[in-house]
Design a protein around this motif. Structure first.
Motif, mmCIF file in Angstrom:
data_model
loop_
_atom_site.group_PDB
_atom_site.id
_atom_site.type_symbol
_atom_site.label_atom_id
_atom_site.label_comp_id
_atom_site.label_asym_id
_atom_site.label_seq_id
_atom_site.Cartn_x
_atom_site.Cartn_y
_atom_site.Cartn_z
ATOM 1 N N HIS A 203 2.697 3.672 -3.394
ATOM 2 C CA HIS A 203 4.345 2.502 -3.380
ATOM 3 C C HIS A 203 5.477 3.376 -4.079
ATOM 4 O O HIS A 203 6.427 2.876 -4.360
ATOM 5 C CB HIS A 203 3.777 1.275 -3.091
ATOM 6 N N GLU A 209 4.260 -5.791 -8.870
ATOM 7 C CA GLU A 209 4.931 -6.014 -7.378
ATOM 8 C C GLU A 209 4.071 -5.825 -5.583
ATOM 9 O O GLU A 209 4.400 -6.858 -4.963
ATOM 10 C CB GLU A 209 5.913 -4.503 -7.004
ATOM 11 N N ALA A 213 3.511 -8.894 -3.625
ATOM 12 C CA ALA A 213 4.091 -8.681 -2.243
ATOM 13 C C ALA A 213 2.846 -8.924 -1.197
ATOM 14 O O ALA A 213 3.131 -9.588 0.203
ATOM 15 C CB ALA A 213 4.475 -7.008 -2.394
ATOM 16 N N TRP A 214 1.489 -8.774 -1.636
ATOM 17 C CA TRP A 214 0.173 -9.609 -1.063
ATOM 18 C C TRP A 214 0.203 -11.420 -1.074
ATOM 19 O O TRP A 214 0.454 -11.304 -0.049
ATOM 20 C CB TRP A 214 -0.773 -9.341 -1.847
ATOM 21 N N ALA A 217 3.042 -11.895 1.767
ATOM 22 C CA ALA A 217 2.568 -11.735 3.288
ATOM 23 C C ALA A 217 1.599 -12.484 3.505
ATOM 24 O O ALA A 217 0.715 -12.530 4.751
ATOM 25 C CB ALA A 217 1.988 -10.275 3.354
ATOM 26 N N SER A 239 9.060 -9.015 -3.704
ATOM 27 C CA SER A 239 9.710 -9.617 -2.567
ATOM 28 C C SER A 239 10.136 -8.506 -1.527
ATOM 29 O O SER A 239 10.320 -8.512 -0.839
ATOM 30 C CB SER A 239 10.256 -10.362 -2.715
ATOM 31 N N GLU A 240 10.561 -7.273 -2.221
ATOM 32 C CA GLU A 240 11.473 -5.737 -1.093
ATOM 33 C C GLU A 240 10.220 -5.178 -1.056
ATOM 34 O O GLU A 240 10.271 -4.486 0.232
ATOM 35 C CB GLU A 240 11.772 -5.412 -2.142
ATOM 36 N N LEU A 241 8.793 -5.461 -1.210
ATOM 37 C CA LEU A 241 7.802 -4.477 -1.048
ATOM 38 C C LEU A 241 7.165 -5.070 0.453
ATOM 39 O O LEU A 241 6.800 -6.262 0.410
ATOM 40 C CB LEU A 241 6.276 -4.214 -1.818
ATOM 41 N N VAL A 242 7.040 -3.786 1.157
ATOM 42 C CA VAL A 242 5.548 -4.634 2.322
ATOM 43 C C VAL A 242 4.206 -4.212 2.124
ATOM 44 O O VAL A 242 4.640 -1.906 2.497
ATOM 45 C CB VAL A 242 6.112 -4.389 3.666
ATOM 46 N N LEU A 243 3.851 -4.811 2.379
ATOM 47 C CA LEU A 243 1.997 -3.467 2.627
ATOM 48 C C LEU A 243 1.413 -3.694 3.811
ATOM 49 O O LEU A 243 2.042 -4.077 4.938
ATOM 50 C CB LEU A 243 0.989 -5.307 1.641
ATOM 51 N N SER A 244 0.579 -2.802 4.109
ATOM 52 C CA SER A 244 0.539 -2.614 5.637
ATOM 53 C C SER A 244 -1.096 -4.031 6.110
ATOM 54 O O SER A 244 -1.227 -4.466 4.640
ATOM 55 C CB SER A 244 -0.230 -1.287 5.673
ATOM 56 N N ASP A 245 -0.934 -3.586 6.995
ATOM 57 C CA ASP A 245 -2.359 -5.285 7.407
ATOM 58 C C ASP A 245 -3.488 -4.249 6.649
ATOM 59 O O ASP A 245 -4.507 -5.562 5.685
ATOM 60 C CB ASP A 245 -2.724 -5.015 8.417
#
Length: 270
Positions: A203, A209, A213-214, A217, A239-245
């Protein structure tokens, strides 16, 4: 699960920060954009936190402030006076969230006594919300029976990729008790983890980060701390990072029960 009303999911912790170092950390955090500050009586830094808030341009109404009552104040005689002392140090009329720090009263007071005082603090307007910290499922069951459903706003416990605390988190979720995760970096250990570093590289972000994010999530609040602006800025960006499932699952798999907070008065963990 519904987030605790008005509490930013990402906050800044002040554990182990004292005097000017604490003041500087909170001042910097507020400047960066943090609006959730966590302290405690035993940290010895409520006055430094309060001064930083007073000296900032951020209005009290836009902040969410938490403090915690220590083990030796969990009795009818000292509980409320200790909360009023905390408020005086913080230079506030009330906090947003007041927690029992540990289910470990120094003199063996029953839970009915100190939770009764906690409820009294709320009734007297010394805090807007009440909650607990380091409570196990057993403790929570008893606390809910004493206070009633829906009164415990959060359970602040250690959660990080090496200690995902799934059983306790699941119970809290079922009971509508928000989880606030402390020590999200496991005192820096998880930041060196190969899996987390690989996800961070993918990323083009920092390991911190990814960890934040985890935590987010999973629907938790989290309160990392730092004295360095660059680290506080990095934490805030988490807080801006989106992790995949799939990435979340890979991090979940790192769990190995590596608990950092183990004082001799700790309960028998789930």
């Amino acid at each position: 699960m519904t987030a605790l009303m008005n509490m930013p999911e990402l906050g800044v912790g002040t554990f182990r920060l004292e005097d000017q170092a604490c003041n500087d950390s909170v001042t910097t955090a507020l400047d960066i954009g943090f609006r959730h500050i966590d302290t405690a009586q035993i940290y010895g830094n409520e006055a430094a936190v309060g001064k930083a808030i007073q000296d900032s341009d951020v209005s009290r109404n836009s902040l969410f402030v938490t403090t915690k009552v220590w083990n030796n104040k969990l009795n009818v005689r000292e509980f409320i006076p200790s909360v009023k002392e905390s408020l005086a140090k913080l230079q506030m009329n009330s906090v947003d969230l007041l927690l029992i720090h540990w289910p470990s009263p120094a003199n063996g007071e029953p839970m009915e006594e100190y939770l009764g005082e906690l409820a009294k603090a709320k009734k007297q307007g010394l805090t807007r919300k009440i909650g607990v910290s380091n409570f196990t499922i057993h403790h929570l069951e008893k606390a809910i029976a004493i206070l009633g459903e829906g009164e415990i706003a959060t359970n602040q416990v250690e959660v990080h990729p090496y200690l995902i605390n799934e059983k306790l988190r699941s119970y809290c979720n079922d009971k509508g008790i928000h989880v606030t995760a402390y020590m999200p970096f496991a005192v820096g250990k998880v930041l060196q983890d190969d899996t987390i570093q690989a996800i961070a590289q993918a990323h083009n972000v920092s390991a911190a980060e990814v960890v934040i994010a985890w935590e987010l999530a999973h629907g938790m609040a989290t309160i990392p701390s730092s004295t360095k602006r660059e680290h506080l800025e990095t934490n805030y960006k988490g807080s801006e990072l989106v992790l995949s499932d799939e990435e979340v699952s890979r991090i979940d798999a790192l769990n190995k029960g590596d608990r950092q907070a183990t004082p001799d008065f700790a309960p028998d963990w789930d």
